[in-house]
Design an enzyme around this catalytic site. Structure first.
Site, PDB file in Angstrom:
ATOM      1  N   LYS A 171     -13.989  -0.124  -3.571  1.00 34.90           N
ATOM      2  CA  LYS A 171     -14.994   0.350  -2.604  1.00 34.90           C
ATOM      3  C   LYS A 171     -16.098   1.121  -3.324  1.00 34.90           C
ATOM      4  O   LYS A 171     -17.279   0.922  -3.061  1.00 34.90           O
ATOM      5  CB  LYS A 171     -14.326   1.282  -1.592  1.00 34.90           C
ATOM      6  N   HIS A 218       8.580 -26.390  -1.955  1.00 32.84           N
ATOM      7  CA  HIS A 218       7.944 -27.447  -2.747  1.00 32.84           C
ATOM      8  C   HIS A 218       6.734 -26.923  -3.507  1.00 32.84           C
ATOM      9  O   HIS A 218       5.861 -27.676  -3.928  1.00 32.84           O
ATOM     10  CB  HIS A 218       7.566 -28.617  -1.828  1.00 32.84           C
ATOM     11  N   GLU A 223       0.819  -1.222   0.000  1.00 36.85           N
ATOM     12  CA  GLU A 223       0.000   0.000   0.000  1.00 36.85           C
ATOM     13  C   GLU A 223       0.844   1.258   0.000  1.00 36.85           C
ATOM     14  O   GLU A 223       0.395   2.315  -0.441  1.00 36.85           O
ATOM     15  CB  GLU A 223      -0.963   0.012   1.193  1.00 36.85           C
TER      16      GLU A 223
HETATM   17  O1  PA5 Z   1      -3.068   1.175   5.776  1.00 38.71           O
HETATM   18  C1  PA5 Z   1      -4.113   1.739   5.653  1.00 38.71           C
HETATM   19  O2  PA5 Z   1      -4.285   2.947   5.943  1.00 38.71           O
HETATM   20  C2  PA5 Z   1      -5.320   0.976   5.174  1.00 38.71           C
HETATM   21  O3  PA5 Z   1      -4.972  -0.341   4.899  1.00 38.71           O
HETATM   22  C3  PA5 Z   1      -6.426   0.974   6.214  1.00 38.71           C
HETATM   23  O4  PA5 Z   1      -5.921   0.467   7.417  1.00 38.71           O
HETATM   24  C4  PA5 Z   1      -7.591   0.110   5.752  1.00 38.71           C
HETATM   25  O5  PA5 Z   1      -8.044   0.555   4.522  1.00 38.71           O
HETATM   26  C5  PA5 Z   1      -8.737   0.142   6.765  1.00 38.71           C
HETATM   27  O6  PA5 Z   1      -9.150   1.446   6.998  1.00 38.71           O
HETATM   28  P1  PA5 Z   1     -10.249   1.744   8.077  1.00 38.71           P
HETATM   29  O7  PA5 Z   1      -9.786   1.146   9.337  1.00 38.71           O
HETATM   30  O8  PA5 Z   1     -10.328   3.235   8.164  1.00 38.71           O
HETATM   31  O9  PA5 Z   1     -11.521   1.121   7.567  1.00 38.71           O
END
Ligand code: PA5
Length: 426
Positions: A411, A296, A275
């Site tokens: 989303k 394996h 990310e």
């Molecule tokens: O690293 C990040 O910021 C994201 O992976 C969030 O943690 C993830 O999208 C979840 O977000 P939220 O807890 O606001 O739903």
């Protein structure tokens, strides 16, 4: 408590001195990372883990109350909101209150499992979401909350802890209105950088992790990495090597572990790097291999397939085991050449055997080594090492590590498909 994530590279394909030259060429950029001036608009609250010490007492006291009253905590969160705790609990096997992780899938089977746990056990819920608009944790929380209400009626609110944005945050409002316990998700930290903050620390503390040691490890690593000169700095070298290898054609980086208990840690690493960096051509695709099992499965591809994979071997000592290989006198199983050896030797040998087999065929191999068995302290150091490394690596790649606009794509489609914002049925 001295434990260093030292850095050793066994690499083919990178010429002698190339890493040093790359670091010197990019010194200005690297310095701006070491002093937290790069992407100073942040969120950079994770940069100095000393700040976590301020919430330590509140976390520990609420965790102690949860431990005293409940025998299971269902942690509801996704992505950065849960992977840190999953990693620590898997790696350390603490002996506090049991955790069950939910809210990171829309599988009805998994939800049914969590519902059964609420029905059958003395459980509490901890929902963690910075924005509280993601469907997976949001709807899981609702379904489990309903189950709590059915079982405990008007006292069910005593079994709910919310960790979310303070102030105008939705979870904060709900917590105030419905008398849930509330801890603030730090405004200056986002999910994948939250492992050493309340977000990661609260569930870990409930599970029995020594979070004070964990933070101390993070603080020590912060001090070390922000003061070491770039050429001697393992995080700088790791970031530089990743970038160099990508420029030379590598596409995938696999974190290689030899201990299944570190799988949660590897998945935390995948999320952090994926990310943070996955925003342009040249970003290494992060994955992990769990050896021996994956030798394996994917080992063939690594040894003889296209040269697109960098392996980063995690040379960590897990727990030393007293197990010794017993001779088998009656049944001639032809493994007698292993008789009487400490069982741990085998994992050490397979580590070296795999590394040498891949490196000697000019496959890029990075080694990250730690001299000490995994503990809360050393895990805190490791978490920080990778947080800091991915920040530097993103600078070198030229991406802002703190955005994740790409996640919104799926989303938005879901919201559209499910009619978010419309009155239902319309
Ligand atoms: O690293 C990040 O910021 C994201 O992976 C969030 O943690 C993830 O999208 C979840 O977000 P939220 O807890 O606001 O739903």
């Amino acid at each position: 408590m001295e434990h260093a994530v030292s850095f050793e590279v066994t690499i083919s394909g990178i010429k002698e001195g190339a890493v040093d030259s790359f670091i010197l060429y990019n010194e200005g950029l690297i310095q701006s990372g070491l002093s937290a001036e790069a992407y100073a608009e942040g969120p950079l609250g994770w940069f100095d883990p000393n700040t976590s010490m301020q919430s330590l007492q509140a976390i520990q006291s609420l965790a102690a109350r949860v431990q005293a009253r409940f025998d299971l905590l269902i942690v509801i969160g996704i992505g950065g909101s849960n992977r840190g705790a999953v990693a620590a609990v898997g790696a350390l096997s603490p002996t506090g209150t049991e955790l069950f992780f939910a809210g990171d899938t829309l599988s009805a089977t998994q939800l049914a499992k969590a519902i059964r746990l609420v029905q059958e056990r003395n459980a509490a819920l901890c929902v963690i979401a910075k924005d509280f608009n993601t469907i997976e944790p949001g709807i899981t929380f609702r379904m489990l909350r309903k189950e709590l209400e059915r079982k405990y009626g008007s006292s069910s609110h005593e079994r709910i802890i919310a960790i979310g944005s303070g102030g105008e945050g939705q979870l904060h409002h709900l917590a105030q209105r419905h008398q849930w316990e509330f801890l603030a998700f730090p405004a200056d930290i986002n999910g994948r950088y939250s492992v050493l903050s309340t977000v990661g620390l609260f569930p870990m503390a409930v599970a029995g992790v020594d979070i004070e040691s964990l933070i101390a490890g993070g603080i020590a690593e912060h001090q070390r990495l922000t003061t070491l000169k770039p050429l001697m700095n393992p995080a700088v070298r790791y970031a530089a090597i990743r970038n160099l290898l990508s420029k030379q054609g590598s596409i995938i980086e696999a974190l290689v572990i030899f201990e299944p208990a570190l799988e949660g840690f590897a998945r935390w690493w995948v999320q952090l790097f994926g990310e943070s960096e996955g925003k342009k051509e040249g970003a290494l695709f992060p994955t992990y291999f769990s050896y021996s099992e994956d030798l394996h499965a994917i080992g063939q591809y690594v040894q003889e397939g296209p040269r697109i994979i960098v392996e980063t071997f995690l040379n960590y000592t897990y727990k030393s085991s007293p197990l010794v290989i017993e001779p088998s006198c009656e049944i001639q199983d032809r493994f007698d050449y292993l008789d009487d050896r400490p069982f741990d030797t085998l994992n050490e040998v397979v580590y070296q055997a795999a590394l040498n087999a891949h490196a000697s065929d000019q496959r890029p191999v990075i080694e990250l080594s730690s001299s000490q068995s995994i503990s809360a302290y050393s895990l805190g150091q490791s978490f920080y090492f990778f947080l800091f490394s991915v920040y530097l690596s993103s600078l070198l790649l030229g991406v802002n590590p703190f955005t994740q606009d790409g996640v919104e794509g799926y989303k938005k489609n879901m919201y559209h498909q499910l009619g978010k914002g419309k009155v239902w049925p319309d």
